[in-house]
Design a protein around this motif. Structure first.
Motif, PDB file in Angstrom:
ATOM      1  N   SER A  15       0.829  -1.205   0.000  1.00 54.32           N
ATOM      2  CA  SER A  15       0.000   0.000   0.000  1.00 54.32           C
ATOM      3  C   SER A  15       0.864   1.255   0.000  1.00 54.32           C
ATOM      4  CB  SER A  15      -0.925  -0.012   1.219  1.00 54.32           C
ATOM      5  OG  SER A  15      -1.645   1.191   1.307  1.00 54.32           O
ATOM      6  N   GLY A  16       1.932   1.241   0.832  1.00 56.51           N
ATOM      7  CA  GLY A  16       2.848   2.374   0.899  1.00 56.51           C
ATOM      8  C   GLY A  16       3.565   2.585  -0.420  1.00 56.51           C
ATOM      9  N   PHE A  17       3.969   1.474  -1.079  1.00 49.42           N
ATOM     10  CA  PHE A  17       4.645   1.566  -2.374  1.00 49.42           C
ATOM     11  C   PHE A  17       3.728   2.196  -3.415  1.00 49.42           C
ATOM     12  CE2 PHE A  17       5.427  -0.242  -6.588  1.00 49.42           C
ATOM     13  CZ  PHE A  17       6.739   0.158  -6.791  1.00 49.42           C
ATOM     14  N   ALA A  18       2.465   1.732  -3.442  1.00 44.96           N
ATOM     15  CA  ALA A  18       1.502   2.260  -4.412  1.00 44.96           C
ATOM     16  C   ALA A  18       1.249   3.747  -4.171  1.00 44.96           C
ATOM     17  CB  ALA A  18       0.194   1.477  -4.317  1.00 44.96           C
ATOM     18  N   GLN A  19       1.154   4.131  -2.888  1.00 42.56           N
ATOM     19  CA  GLN A  19       0.924   5.534  -2.548  1.00 42.56           C
ATOM     20  C   GLN A  19       2.102   6.400  -2.971  1.00 42.56           C
ATOM     21  OE1 GLN A  19       0.179   6.213   1.594  1.00 42.56           O
ATOM     22  NE2 GLN A  19      -0.482   8.322   1.303  1.00 42.56           N
ATOM     23  N   ASN A  20       3.321   5.926  -2.701  1.00 47.56           N
ATOM     24  CA  ASN A  20       4.517   6.675  -3.100  1.00 47.56           C
ATOM     25  C   ASN A  20       4.627   6.785  -4.619  1.00 47.56           C
ATOM     26  OD1 ASN A  20       5.407   7.251  -0.532  1.00 47.56           O
ATOM     27  ND2 ASN A  20       6.744   5.474  -0.388  1.00 47.56           N
ATOM     28  N   GLN A  21       4.245   5.708  -5.309  1.00 47.11           N
ATOM     29  CA  GLN A  21       4.285   5.734  -6.765  1.00 47.11           C
ATOM     30  C   GLN A  21       3.317   6.766  -7.313  1.00 47.11           C
ATOM     31  OE1 GLN A  21       6.469   4.126  -8.591  1.00 47.11           O
ATOM     32  NE2 GLN A  21       5.666   4.921 -10.517  1.00 47.11           N
ATOM     33  N   SER A  22       2.156   6.859  -6.682  1.00 49.17           N
ATOM     34  CA  SER A  22       1.157   7.851  -7.098  1.00 49.17           C
ATOM     35  C   SER A  22       1.672   9.271  -6.862  1.00 49.17           C
ATOM     36  CB  SER A  22      -0.145   7.623  -6.328  1.00 49.17           C
ATOM     37  OG  SER A  22      -1.089   8.619  -6.622  1.00 49.17           O
ATOM     38  N   ILE A  23       2.293   9.488  -5.693  1.00 50.30           N
ATOM     39  CA  ILE A  23       2.855  10.808  -5.377  1.00 50.30           C
ATOM     40  C   ILE A  23       3.978  11.158  -6.359  1.00 50.30           C
ATOM     41  CG2 ILE A  23       4.108  12.160  -3.644  1.00 50.30           C
ATOM     42  CD1 ILE A  23       2.713  10.477  -1.491  1.00 50.30           C
ATOM     43  N   PHE A  24       4.798  10.168  -6.683  1.00 52.93           N
ATOM     44  CA  PHE A  24       5.919  10.365  -7.606  1.00 52.93           C
ATOM     45  C   PHE A  24       5.415  10.786  -8.979  1.00 52.93           C
ATOM     46  CE2 PHE A  24       9.267   8.623 -10.476  1.00 52.93           C
ATOM     47  CZ  PHE A  24      10.322   9.393 -10.028  1.00 52.93           C
ATOM     48  N   GLU A  25       4.374  10.123  -9.468  1.00 54.51           N
ATOM     49  CA  GLU A  25       3.825  10.439 -10.785  1.00 54.51           C
ATOM     50  C   GLU A  25       3.190  11.834 -10.791  1.00 54.51           C
ATOM     51  OE1 GLU A  25       1.192   7.220 -11.598  1.00 54.51           O
ATOM     52  OE2 GLU A  25       2.825   5.789 -11.994  1.00 54.51           O
ATOM     53  N   LYS A  26       2.515  12.188  -9.692  1.00 53.61           N
ATOM     54  CA  LYS A  26       1.918  13.526  -9.591  1.00 53.61           C
ATOM     55  C   LYS A  26       2.995  14.605  -9.558  1.00 53.61           C
ATOM     56  CE  LYS A  26      -2.351  12.124  -7.216  1.00 53.61           C
ATOM     57  NZ  LYS A  26      -3.107  12.151  -5.929  1.00 53.61           N
ATOM     58  N   ALA A  27       4.076  14.322  -8.814  1.00 53.89           N
ATOM     59  CA  ALA A  27       5.189  15.276  -8.742  1.00 53.89           C
ATOM     60  C   ALA A  27       5.844  15.444 -10.107  1.00 53.89           C
ATOM     61  CB  ALA A  27       6.211  14.807  -7.708  1.00 53.89           C
ATOM     62  N   ASN A  28       5.979  14.348 -10.847  1.00 51.04           N
ATOM     63  CA  ASN A  28       6.544  14.418 -12.200  1.00 51.04           C
ATOM     64  C   ASN A  28       5.655  15.261 -13.122  1.00 51.04           C
ATOM     65  OD1 ASN A  28       8.692  12.826 -11.465  1.00 51.04           O
ATOM     66  ND2 ASN A  28       7.838  10.937 -12.296  1.00 51.04           N
ATOM     67  N   ALA A  29       4.342  15.110 -12.961  1.00 51.02           N
ATOM     68  CA  ALA A  29       3.398  15.896 -13.770  1.00 51.02           C
ATOM     69  C   ALA A  29       3.530  17.386 -13.444  1.00 51.02           C
ATOM     70  CB  ALA A  29       1.975  15.411 -13.512  1.00 51.02           C
ATOM     71  N   LEU A  30       3.674  17.700 -12.166  1.00 53.04           N
ATOM     72  CA  LEU A  30       3.859  19.097 -11.749  1.00 53.04           C
ATOM     73  C   LEU A  30       5.168  19.651 -12.309  1.00 53.04           C
ATOM     74  CD1 LEU A  30       2.709  18.765  -8.017  1.00 53.04           C
ATOM     75  CD2 LEU A  30       1.566  20.110  -9.797  1.00 53.04           C
ATOM     76  N   TYR A  31       6.205  18.824 -12.306  1.00 50.18           N
ATOM     77  CA  TYR A  31       7.499  19.236 -12.865  1.00 50.18           C
ATOM     78  C   TYR A  31       7.343  19.573 -14.356  1.00 50.18           C
ATOM     79  CZ  TYR A  31      12.353  19.006 -14.427  1.00 50.18           C
ATOM     80  OH  TYR A  31      13.567  19.296 -15.000  1.00 50.18           O
ATOM     81  N   ASN A  32       6.653  18.706 -15.087  1.00 51.39           N
ATOM     82  CA  ASN A  32       6.462  18.921 -16.526  1.00 51.39           C
ATOM     83  C   ASN A  32       5.626  20.166 -16.808  1.00 51.39           C
ATOM     84  OD1 ASN A  32       7.951  16.635 -17.240  1.00 51.39           O
ATOM     85  ND2 ASN A  32       6.167  15.296 -17.088  1.00 51.39           N
TER      86      ASN A  32
END
Length: 252
Positions: A15-32
């Motif tokens: 669950s923690g891995f999935a949550q971190n992956q979601s945060i990572f993808e959102k952060a990447n989108a914000l970066y772009n």
């Protein structure tokens, strides 16, 4: 009961891995989208969970670089490089970040046998050297047993030669393992985070100022005393600066 606890902890981990992956993808989108400060908040949220990776540090460094945050960008590029030492993209981007630093410090290269030995030692990490040594111990034992219990002259001869080669390589890898351990133990790098830091001759405010360093400069920490750290530069200069002016790279 133990199995239930194990399954529960595994589910939490997933669950923690999935949550971190979601945060990572959102952060990447914000970066772009050019929202670098918000992306940094997302990447830091993952670090707060105790998880880290070369990709996370690399993206975090890129975001800081876009905001001209010199020290944090170099700091996180260095972190990423520790986890992925052969990554060309990390090296290239870090070179750009280092161009923003103020201090131009010469590097005194190793020469002769010392340089060759250190270069050979750094080919592999300490863990890989240690595992190679253990594998050679196993090979030597097997070959020695074959030599001892074999009745065939040819098998004895081949096993003897093989055991001698394995023993020789074992001694070499063991020496490299200890040398790598000592090099890693002495390697205590840090990045200057203060915009300008006064380096003193002794660990007190009344001592003579030796020179000044600026944010983004990489130093080696030799020792600490109270709130002071003794540092060494690549050109051989040493001095004392306030510990809060730097951040250690080995702290994960």
């Amino acid at each position: 009961m133990k199995k239930l606890l194990y399954i529960f902890s595994l589910l939490l981990s997933l669950s923690g891995f999935a949550q971190n992956q979601s945060i990572f993808e959102k952060a990447n989108a914000l970066y772009n989208q050019g929202k670098y400060a918000e992306a940094i908040d997302g990447y830091n949220a993952i670090l707060d969970t105790g998880k880290h990776s070369s990709d996370l540090y690399f993206n975090l460094a890129n975001a800081h670089y876009k905001l001209n945050n010199i020290a944090p960008s170099i700091f996180f590029y260095e972190k990423a490089l520790k986890l992925a030492p052969n990554d060309a993209d990390i090296k290239n981007n870090m070179a750009f970040a280092k161009n923003m630093t103020v201090d131009a410090i010469d590097v005194i290269p190793n020469a002769g046998i010392s340089k060759l030995l250190n270069n050979a030692t750094h080919i592999m990490s300490f863990d890989v050297w240690a595992k190679t040594t253990i594998a050679l111990v196993f090979c030597f034992v097997v070959l020695f047993l074959v030599y001892y219990f074999s009745y065939s002259t040819l098998k004895k001869r081949l096993a003897f030669i093989g055991s001698v080669v394995a023993l020789t390589l074992l001694i070499l890898t063991l020496a490299f393992t200890f040398h790598k351990y000592n090099l890693d133990k002495k390697d205590n790098p840090a990045i200057v985070f203060a915009q300008e830091s006064k380096v003193k001759s002794d660990p007190n405010t009344r001592s003579e100022e030796s020179f000044r360093l600026h944010e983004g400069t990489k130093v080696q920490v030799l020792e600490t005393y109270n709130d002071w750290s003794k540092i060494k530069l690549t050109d051989g200069k040493t001095g004392w600066l306030i510990t809060e002016d730097i951040k250690m790279l080995k702290d994960f």
